[in-house]
Design a protein around this motif. Structure first.
Motif, PDB file in Angstrom:
ATOM      1  N   VAL A   8      20.817  17.213  36.329  1.00 21.95           N
ATOM      2  CA  VAL A   8      21.957  16.506  35.739  1.00 21.95           C
ATOM      3  C   VAL A   8      22.184  15.187  36.476  1.00 21.95           C
ATOM      4  CG1 VAL A   8      24.465  16.559  35.401  1.00 21.95           C
ATOM      5  CG2 VAL A   8      23.087  18.588  34.907  1.00 21.95           C
ATOM      6  N   VAL A   9      22.288  14.093  35.721  1.00 19.02           N
ATOM      7  CA  VAL A   9      22.492  12.774  36.334  1.00 19.02           C
ATOM      8  C   VAL A   9      23.896  12.241  36.081  1.00 19.02           C
ATOM      9  CG1 VAL A   9      20.060  12.184  36.259  1.00 19.02           C
ATOM     10  CG2 VAL A   9      21.503  11.580  34.336  1.00 19.02           C
ATOM     11  N   SER A  10      24.583  12.766  35.043  1.00 25.18           N
ATOM     12  CA  SER A  10      25.970  12.379  34.798  1.00 25.18           C
ATOM     13  C   SER A  10      26.632  13.437  33.930  1.00 25.18           C
ATOM     14  CB  SER A  10      26.065  11.005  34.124  1.00 25.18           C
ATOM     15  OG  SER A  10      25.662  11.079  32.760  1.00 25.18           O
ATOM     16  N   VAL A  11      27.969  13.504  34.010  1.00 23.64           N
ATOM     17  CA  VAL A  11      28.727  14.459  33.203  1.00 23.64           C
ATOM     18  C   VAL A  11      29.907  13.736  32.575  1.00 23.64           C
ATOM     19  CG1 VAL A  11      30.049  16.602  33.152  1.00 23.64           C
ATOM     20  CG2 VAL A  11      28.105  16.375  34.716  1.00 23.64           C
ATOM     21  N   ALA A  12      29.969  13.759  31.237  1.00 22.38           N
ATOM     22  CA  ALA A  12      31.119  13.231  30.503  1.00 22.38           C
ATOM     23  C   ALA A  12      31.991  14.421  30.117  1.00 22.38           C
ATOM     24  CB  ALA A  12      30.666  12.461  29.270  1.00 22.38           C
ATOM     25  N   ASN A  13      33.158  14.514  30.738  1.00 20.62           N
ATOM     26  CA  ASN A  13      34.040  15.654  30.503  1.00 20.62           C
ATOM     27  C   ASN A  13      35.066  15.296  29.428  1.00 20.62           C
ATOM     28  OD1 ASN A  13      35.534  17.972  30.616  1.00 20.62           O
ATOM     29  ND2 ASN A  13      35.946  17.888  32.806  1.00 20.62           N
ATOM     30  N   ASN A  14      34.734  15.588  28.170  1.00 18.73           N
ATOM     31  CA  ASN A  14      35.609  15.268  27.043  1.00 18.73           C
ATOM     32  C   ASN A  14      36.368  16.489  26.546  1.00 18.73           C
ATOM     33  OD1 ASN A  14      34.726  12.509  26.902  1.00 18.73           O
ATOM     34  ND2 ASN A  14      32.833  13.236  25.983  1.00 18.73           N
ATOM     35  N   LEU A  15      36.521  17.490  27.392  1.00 20.86           N
ATOM     36  CA  LEU A  15      37.231  18.703  27.014  1.00 20.86           C
ATOM     37  C   LEU A  15      38.730  18.425  26.871  1.00 20.86           C
ATOM     38  CD1 LEU A  15      35.491  21.252  29.412  1.00 20.86           C
ATOM     39  CD2 LEU A  15      35.123  21.013  26.947  1.00 20.86           C
ATOM     40  N   ASP A  16      39.330  19.009  25.839  1.00 23.47           N
ATOM     41  CA  ASP A  16      40.771  18.933  25.638  1.00 23.47           C
ATOM     42  C   ASP A  16      41.414  20.195  26.182  1.00 23.47           C
ATOM     43  OD1 ASP A  16      40.808  16.453  24.306  1.00 23.47           O
ATOM     44  OD2 ASP A  16      40.268  17.418  22.416  1.00 23.47           O
ATOM     45  N   VAL A  17      42.586  20.030  26.801  1.00 20.55           N
ATOM     46  CA  VAL A  17      43.343  21.181  27.279  1.00 20.55           C
ATOM     47  C   VAL A  17      44.351  21.567  26.205  1.00 20.55           C
ATOM     48  CG1 VAL A  17      44.874  22.086  29.061  1.00 20.55           C
ATOM     49  CG2 VAL A  17      43.071  20.469  29.670  1.00 20.55           C
ATOM     50  N   GLN A  18      44.169  22.750  25.638  1.00 19.29           N
ATOM     51  CA  GLN A  18      45.066  23.248  24.600  1.00 19.29           C
ATOM     52  C   GLN A  18      45.484  24.665  24.965  1.00 19.29           C
ATOM     53  OE1 GLN A  18      43.395  22.840  20.683  1.00 19.29           O
ATOM     54  NE2 GLN A  18      42.862  20.673  20.970  1.00 19.29           N
ATOM     55  N   MET A  19      46.748  24.814  25.332  1.00 16.60           N
ATOM     56  CA  MET A  19      47.259  26.125  25.700  1.00 16.60           C
ATOM     57  C   MET A  19      47.156  27.084  24.519  1.00 16.60           C
ATOM     58  SD  MET A  19      48.101  25.749  28.823  1.00 16.60           S
ATOM     59  CE  MET A  19      48.343  24.356  29.928  1.00 16.60           C
ATOM     60  N   ILE A  20      46.794  28.323  24.801  1.00 18.35           N
ATOM     61  CA  ILE A  20      46.696  29.325  23.753  1.00 18.35           C
ATOM     62  C   ILE A  20      47.852  30.314  23.860  1.00 18.35           C
ATOM     63  CG2 ILE A  20      44.197  29.116  23.548  1.00 18.35           C
ATOM     64  CD1 ILE A  20      43.877  31.503  25.322  1.00 18.35           C
ATOM     65  N   SER A  21      48.066  31.070  22.825  1.00 20.66           N
ATOM     66  CA  SER A  21      49.270  31.889  22.712  1.00 20.66           C
ATOM     67  C   SER A  21      49.385  32.946  23.803  1.00 20.66           C
ATOM     68  CB  SER A  21      49.312  32.571  21.337  1.00 20.66           C
ATOM     69  OG  SER A  21      48.153  33.359  21.132  1.00 20.66           O
ATOM     70  N   THR A  22      48.264  33.360  24.385  1.00 15.84           N
ATOM     71  CA  THR A  22      48.314  34.388  25.420  1.00 15.84           C
ATOM     72  C   THR A  22      48.827  33.844  26.747  1.00 15.84           C
ATOM     73  OG1 THR A  22      45.989  33.955  25.958  1.00 15.84           O
ATOM     74  CG2 THR A  22      46.455  35.735  24.398  1.00 15.84           C
ATOM     75  N   HIS A  23      48.988  32.506  26.855  1.00 17.68           N
ATOM     76  CA  HIS A  23      49.507  31.894  28.068  1.00 17.68           C
ATOM     77  C   HIS A  23      50.973  31.511  27.854  1.00 17.68           C
ATOM     78  CE1 HIS A  23      45.198  31.490  28.737  1.00 17.68           C
ATOM     79  NE2 HIS A  23      45.448  31.255  30.004  1.00 17.68           N
ATOM     80  N   THR A  24      51.830  31.871  28.806  1.00 19.06           N
ATOM     81  CA  THR A  24      53.228  31.460  28.742  1.00 19.06           C
ATOM     82  C   THR A  24      53.316  29.991  29.133  1.00 19.06           C
ATOM     83  OG1 THR A  24      53.968  33.675  29.337  1.00 19.06           O
ATOM     84  CG2 THR A  24      55.536  31.877  29.615  1.00 19.06           C
ATOM     85  N   ILE A  25      53.851  29.187  28.218  1.00 21.68           N
ATOM     86  CA  ILE A  25      53.897  27.748  28.447  1.00 21.68           C
ATOM     87  C   ILE A  25      55.303  27.346  28.861  1.00 21.68           C
ATOM     88  CG2 ILE A  25      53.485  25.476  27.437  1.00 21.68           C
ATOM     89  CD1 ILE A  25      51.678  26.856  25.386  1.00 21.68           C
TER      90      ILE A  25
END
Length: 219
Positions: free
Chosen positions: A60-77
């Motif tokens: 691996v020479v580079s990493v583009a981290n385009n992940l979105d953080v989306q809370m799901i219902s099993t997590h208390t927000i």
């Protein structure tokens, strides 16, 4: 250079292995060793862990981290007011951070840190602390680094070079270090992300450093 398909398979296995990551909705693409992560994860911890894990894969020479953080219902927000209190409490018990100099605001899960810290590594530590808190969707780290002592740029650069020479993961001659008003720029080329990260940490923990621009390439 390793084959892209082998790199992709190893990255996928690494993400599946890591218990901090829910990888079912992560898409991985690899081109010439450049990894692109897309999709969504439920926590900032998972997003950060995915980036770190991908970096560790051979080839691996580079990493583009385009992940979105989306809370799901099993997590208390938590709401913004509750989240603000969680952040303040977390920073207050972090012995690495002088939290009395940090102001915290929260808007729809996004945390903004303002104020001052004594060292650049404290700024990074504060951000990492906040990102590990459930409900945090991101951090705007506006902390200013104000060292308590006066450090000359030449001395800072010399200390970083000495640290690089002591580090078994780095060949110091491969890295150029420049310092201006405490802000460090690292440039050069190394063979692995581990070496790149080791060089960054050599600068990060040097007294007097107010920022690090890591321009070292892997290849």
């Amino acid at each position: 250079m390793r084959d892209d398909e082998k790199i992709l398979a190893d990255v996928a296995h690494q993400l599946d292995w890591d218990d901090r990551i829910e990888s079912k909705e992560i898409s991985i693409k690899v081109m010439n060793g450049n990894v692109d992560l897309e999709g969504k994860v439920p926590t900032m911890t998972g997003k950060s862990a995915a980036y770190d894990d991908a970096q560790q894969v051979d080839g691996v020479v580079s990493v583009a981290n385009n992940l979105d953080v989306q809370m799901i219902s099993t997590h208390t927000i938590p709401g913004d007011v509750q989240l603000q209190e969680h952040v303040r409490n977390s920073l207050s018990i972090n012995s690495d951070v002088q939290s009395y100099s940090i102001d915290v605001t929260v808007d729809n899960g996004w945390v903004t840190l303002e104020g001052t810290v004594d060292a650049f590594w404290e700024k990074i530590s504060a951000e990492k602390e906040v990102l590990d808190i459930n409900g945090v969707l991101g951090v705007s780290n506006n902390l200013a680094v104000v060292p308590t002592d006066d450090f000359k740029d030449e001395i800072i650069a010399e200390e970083i070079v000495n640290a690089l020479e002591r580090n078994v993961q780095v060949t110091a001659d491969d890295i150029e270090v420049t310092v201006m008003n405490g802000s460090v720029t690292l440039s050069g080329s190394v063979k692995t992300f581990s070496a790149r990260n080791a060089a960054f940490e050599s600068a990060l923990y040097t007294p007097g450093v107010t920022g690090v621009n890591n321009r070292i390439v892997v290849g």
